[in-house]
Design a protein around this motif. Structure first.
Motif, PDB file in Angstrom:
ATOM      1  N   ARG A 294       0.833  -1.206   0.000  1.00 24.56           N
ATOM      2  CA  ARG A 294       0.000   0.000   0.000  1.00 24.56           C
ATOM      3  C   ARG A 294       0.868   1.257   0.000  1.00 24.56           C
ATOM      4  N   GLU A 295       1.969   1.227   0.748  1.00 19.35           N
ATOM      5  CA  GLU A 295       2.849   2.390   0.810  1.00 19.35           C
ATOM      6  C   GLU A 295       3.615   2.601  -0.494  1.00 19.35           C
ATOM      7  N   SER A 296       3.704   1.570  -1.320  1.00 16.13           N
ATOM      8  CA  SER A 296       4.467   1.648  -2.573  1.00 16.13           C
ATOM      9  C   SER A 296       3.627   2.063  -3.768  1.00 16.13           C
ATOM     10  N   VAL A 297       2.321   2.190  -3.602  1.00 19.68           N
ATOM     11  CA  VAL A 297       1.443   2.436  -4.743  1.00 19.68           C
ATOM     12  C   VAL A 297       1.836   3.695  -5.509  1.00 19.68           C
ATOM     13  N   GLY A 298       2.133   4.793  -4.800  1.00 16.98           N
ATOM     14  CA  GLY A 298       2.504   6.024  -5.478  1.00 16.98           C
ATOM     15  C   GLY A 298       3.729   5.845  -6.356  1.00 16.98           C
ATOM     16  N   GLU A 299       4.737   5.163  -5.826  1.00 14.93           N
ATOM     17  CA  GLU A 299       5.956   4.903  -6.596  1.00 14.93           C
ATOM     18  C   GLU A 299       5.678   3.988  -7.776  1.00 14.93           C
ATOM     19  N   LEU A 300       4.825   2.977  -7.583  1.00 11.78           N
ATOM     20  CA  LEU A 300       4.510   2.040  -8.668  1.00 11.78           C
ATOM     21  C   LEU A 300       3.745   2.727  -9.796  1.00 11.78           C
ATOM     22  N   VAL A 301       2.841   3.636  -9.450  1.00 13.62           N
ATOM     23  CA  VAL A 301       2.120   4.403 -10.471  1.00 13.62           C
ATOM     24  C   VAL A 301       3.097   5.282 -11.244  1.00 13.62           C
ATOM     25  N   ALA A 302       4.001   5.928 -10.554  1.00  8.64           N
ATOM     26  CA  ALA A 302       4.993   6.779 -11.215  1.00  8.64           C
ATOM     27  C   ALA A 302       5.923   5.956 -12.102  1.00  8.64           C
ATOM     28  N   LEU A 303       6.278   4.770 -11.643  1.00  6.18           N
ATOM     29  CA  LEU A 303       7.149   3.897 -12.423  1.00  6.18           C
ATOM     30  C   LEU A 303       6.473   3.475 -13.725  1.00  6.18           C
ATOM     31  N   ASP A 304       5.177   3.177 -13.646  1.00  3.23           N
ATOM     32  CA  ASP A 304       4.423   2.776 -14.840  1.00  3.23           C
ATOM     33  C   ASP A 304       4.481   3.834 -15.942  1.00  3.23           C
ATOM     34  N   GLU A 305       4.664   5.092 -15.567  1.00  2.99           N
ATOM     35  CA  GLU A 305       4.677   6.169 -16.557  1.00  2.99           C
ATOM     36  C   GLU A 305       5.890   6.094 -17.481  1.00  2.99           C
ATOM     37  N   LEU A 306       6.899   5.317 -17.110  1.00  4.34           N
ATOM     38  CA  LEU A 306       8.079   5.159 -17.956  1.00  4.34           C
ATOM     39  C   LEU A 306       7.859   4.167 -19.086  1.00  4.34           C
ATOM     40  N   ILE A 307       6.826   3.340 -19.006  1.00 10.38           N
ATOM     41  CA  ILE A 307       6.613   2.280 -19.996  1.00 10.38           C
ATOM     42  C   ILE A 307       6.176   2.871 -21.326  1.00 10.38           C
ATOM     43  N   VAL A 308       6.814   2.407 -22.401  1.00  2.86           N
ATOM     44  CA  VAL A 308       6.427   2.766 -23.767  1.00  2.86           C
ATOM     45  C   VAL A 308       6.144   1.478 -24.534  1.00  2.86           C
ATOM     46  N   PRO A 309       5.364   1.531 -25.627  1.00  2.00           N
ATOM     47  CA  PRO A 309       5.079   0.320 -26.400  1.00  2.00           C
ATOM     48  C   PRO A 309       6.349  -0.239 -27.050  1.00  2.00           C
ATOM     49  N   PRO A 310       6.450  -1.556 -27.176  1.00  2.00           N
ATOM     50  CA  PRO A 310       7.623  -2.144 -27.830  1.00  2.00           C
ATOM     51  C   PRO A 310       7.633  -1.846 -29.326  1.00  2.00           C
ATOM     52  N   ASP A 311       8.818  -1.741 -29.880  1.00  2.00           N
ATOM     53  CA  ASP A 311       8.985  -1.542 -31.316  1.00  2.00           C
ATOM     54  C   ASP A 311       8.881  -2.894 -32.011  1.00  2.00           C
ATOM     55  N   PRO A 312       7.842  -3.125 -32.826  1.00  2.00           N
ATOM     56  CA  PRO A 312       7.689  -4.444 -33.465  1.00  2.00           C
ATOM     57  C   PRO A 312       8.905  -4.863 -34.279  1.00  2.00           C
ATOM     58  N   ALA A 313       9.624  -3.902 -34.851  1.00  2.00           N
ATOM     59  CA  ALA A 313      10.788  -4.230 -35.678  1.00  2.00           C
ATOM     60  C   ALA A 313      11.945  -4.776 -34.852  1.00  2.00           C
ATOM     61  N   ALA A 314      11.934  -4.515 -33.545  1.00  2.00           N
ATOM     62  CA  ALA A 314      13.035  -4.955 -32.679  1.00  2.00           C
ATOM     63  C   ALA A 314      12.744  -6.265 -31.970  1.00  2.00           C
TER      64      ALA A 314
END
Length: 316
Positions: free
Chosen positions: A160-180
């Protein structure tokens, strides 16, 4: 008492006459491993705890075959007499390999092995699974925190205490490049990169999780799982071994972030589910405590990206 119908499994895979009951060896999240000795040799029988489609099993065997041809050492999968990978919807078989107990590969060796696997360039079948590419997201994290709100202490409070950090971490995710994207192992850990007992050579285990992924992203995940200080030698060894992936920015940790999130969610829901076995709930709680004791954070992602950037700079 063994839960393996040894006569049935041995007959299906043509293993020879069993010389005793199968002996329990290990357990992962996807199955239990039993050792079965027959007059022809010793075999690793995997009892599947999660259903596997024959089509998917054939795909991972194709990658294992490509890896073996490229010189990667692994327990060879065994097919049934009719050419299937899975028998009875529950069993898979591999050659048995004796391992050195307690011996772990170095960070540099792990990097070199990862480079070898990525160098195979085996074509990917299908898209990158959401488990490795999609964030849990704010809604998912808040729902999980609410589900854990009824009990205090232990991993529940830490989660529960980590939720804020986990939400912020998720913001770094980008879609994978299909060509790679190519077929990757997707479970490269010290537990799965081991030493053979008879000569100390490196053996790669547990291929059932393989599938589409970006080599750079899998490399970043391997680095994120290592102890502090081990990422740089692993990354340099990967580069020196000719690995094609490059870690250049925090977004390259998208796979590591997505998988951490889905694992935390999976273990939390399993640990809280009264319909799960005591074994499963206990294992899930232990995994949660271990992960939350050293979680992947934005700060660590940024530090690892910087370490890789420095390692990429040629020495003067």
């Amino acid at each position: 008492m063994s839960g393996v119908p040894v006569e049935t499994v041995a007959a299906a895979y043509g293993l020879g006459e069993p010389v005793g009951a199968a002996v329990y060896a290990a357990r992962g999240e996807l199955g239990r491993i039993w050792r079965l000795d027959t007059r022809r040799g010793s075999w690793a029988v995997k009892e599947l705890l999660v259903p596997v489609r024959e089509e998917d099993a054939r795909a991972d065997v194709a990658f294992q075959s490509a890896a073996a041809e490229a010189g990667v050492r692994l327990p060879r999968p065994v097919l049934t007499g009719s050419g299937d990978v899975v028998a009875g919807g529950r069993w898979r078989v591999y050659e048995w390999v004796d391992l050195v107990e307690g011996a772990q590969v170095t960070a540099a060796e792990l990097g070199a092995v990862t480079a070898g696997l990525h160098g195979i360039g085996h074509p990917a079948v299908g898209l990158v699974a959401a488990w490795f590419a999609d964030p849990v997201g704010r809604t998912g994290w808040e729902a999980l925190a609410a589900a854990a709100a009824g009990a205090g202490g232990g991993w529940r409070e830490e989660l529960r205490e980590s939720v804020g950090e986990l939400v912020a971490l998720d913001e770094l995710i980008v879609p994978p490049d299909p060509a790679a994207v190519v077929t990757c192992h997707r479970d490269i850990t010290p537990d799965n990169i081991r030493r053979a007992a008879h000569d100390g050579g490196i053996v790669v285990l547990d291929w059932e999780n393989c599938g589409p992924a970006s080599p750079a992203w899998e490399l970043a995940k391997v680095l994120a799982d290592l102890p502090d200080g081990a990422a740089t030698p692993a990354y340099r060894a990967y580069r020196e071994a000719g690995g094609p992936g490059r870690v250049t920015e925090p977004a390259d940790f998208s796979m590591a972030i997505a998988e951490q999130g889905h694992l935390l969610e999976f273990y939390a829901r399993r640990a809280m589910n009264p319909q799960e076995s005591e074994e499963n709930r206990t294992r899930a709680g232990a995994r949660l405590r271990a992960m939350l004791a050293r979680p992947l954070t934005r700060a660590r992602v940024e530090r690892l990206a910087e370490e890789c950037a420095r390692a990429d700079v040629p020495a003067p």
